[in-house]
Design a protein around this motif. Structure first.
Motif, mmCIF file in Angstrom:
data_model
loop_
_atom_site.group_PDB
_atom_site.id
_atom_site.type_symbol
_atom_site.label_atom_id
_atom_site.label_comp_id
_atom_site.label_asym_id
_atom_site.label_seq_id
_atom_site.Cartn_x
_atom_site.Cartn_y
_atom_site.Cartn_z
ATOM 1 N N ALA A 69 52.557 31.763 32.815
ATOM 2 C CA ALA A 69 52.380 32.012 31.384
ATOM 3 C C ALA A 69 51.341 33.100 31.145
ATOM 4 N N PHE A 70 50.223 33.028 31.866
ATOM 5 C CA PHE A 70 49.179 34.025 31.676
ATOM 6 C C PHE A 70 49.665 35.406 32.074
ATOM 7 N N ARG A 71 50.342 35.505 33.207
ATOM 8 C CA ARG A 71 50.810 36.822 33.664
ATOM 9 C C ARG A 71 51.878 37.385 32.728
ATOM 10 N N VAL A 72 52.783 36.550 32.254
ATOM 11 C CA VAL A 72 53.807 37.016 31.313
ATOM 12 C C VAL A 72 53.154 37.485 30.014
ATOM 13 N N LEU A 73 52.205 36.706 29.519
ATOM 14 C CA LEU A 73 51.510 37.068 28.285
ATOM 15 C C LEU A 73 50.716 38.360 28.465
ATOM 16 N N GLU A 74 50.043 38.479 29.595
ATOM 17 C CA GLU A 74 49.262 39.688 29.876
ATOM 18 C C GLU A 74 50.175 40.914 29.963
ATOM 19 N N ARG A 75 51.300 40.784 30.650
ATOM 20 C CA ARG A 75 52.244 41.910 30.753
ATOM 21 C C ARG A 75 52.805 42.272 29.390
#
Length: 148
Positions: free
Chosen positions: A86-92
């Motif tokens: 979730a964090f990586r998707v949100l960051e991207r």
């Protein structure tokens, strides 16, 4: 900025002052928390050579994102993995779209999994997943419907 004063001077000062927090409390800031027992290291190195990859990421009609993962086992530790997704998707998404959409996480479990932890709540950290257990579906009925 005057010569000899670091750009991060306020941050540096707050970190130095935070060394005095053990045996005190954050109540002076209006935070209703237990007293501090110890200050832990603040450096959080994260040097990994892994390619974290979920099974699917979808943009939904309402602008939110859906992360889908398929699992044949279940454990509480998997919730941490979904939090990383979730964090990586949100960051991207922030880097490419300059938006922070809502994130939905769905885990689809194969037939042998009958139950699994659905959430992990630890103070300011909250990970909730929507679960689908394929063993609760009537496969014969689904095949009949598809054939009709």
């Amino acid at each position: 900025m005057p010569e000899g004063i670091a750009y991060q001077n306020k941050d540096i000062l707050m970190k130095i002052l935070s060394r005095n927090y053990p045996k005190t409390s954050f109540r002076a800031y209006g935070l209703d928390l237990p007293p501090v027992k110890a200050m832990l290291p603040t450096d959080l190195p994260d040097i990994k050579a892994n390619e974290l990859r979920t099974d699917g990421v979808f943009l939904l009609e309402d602008g939110s994102l859906l992360i889908v993962d398929y699992e044949s086992t279940a454990s509480r530790e998997q919730l941490l993995k979904y939090g990383h997704y979730a964090f990586r998707v949100l960051e991207r998404h922030w880097q490419t779209e300059k938006q922070l959409p809502d994130i939905n996480i769905a885990v689809i479990y194969t037939g042998e999994v009958e139950s699994a932890p659905a959430s992990l709540h630890r103070g300011g950290l909250r990970i909730d997943v929507r679960q689908v257990f394929l063993n609760k579906f009537d496969g014969d009925a689904i095949i009949r419907d598809a054939e009709e």
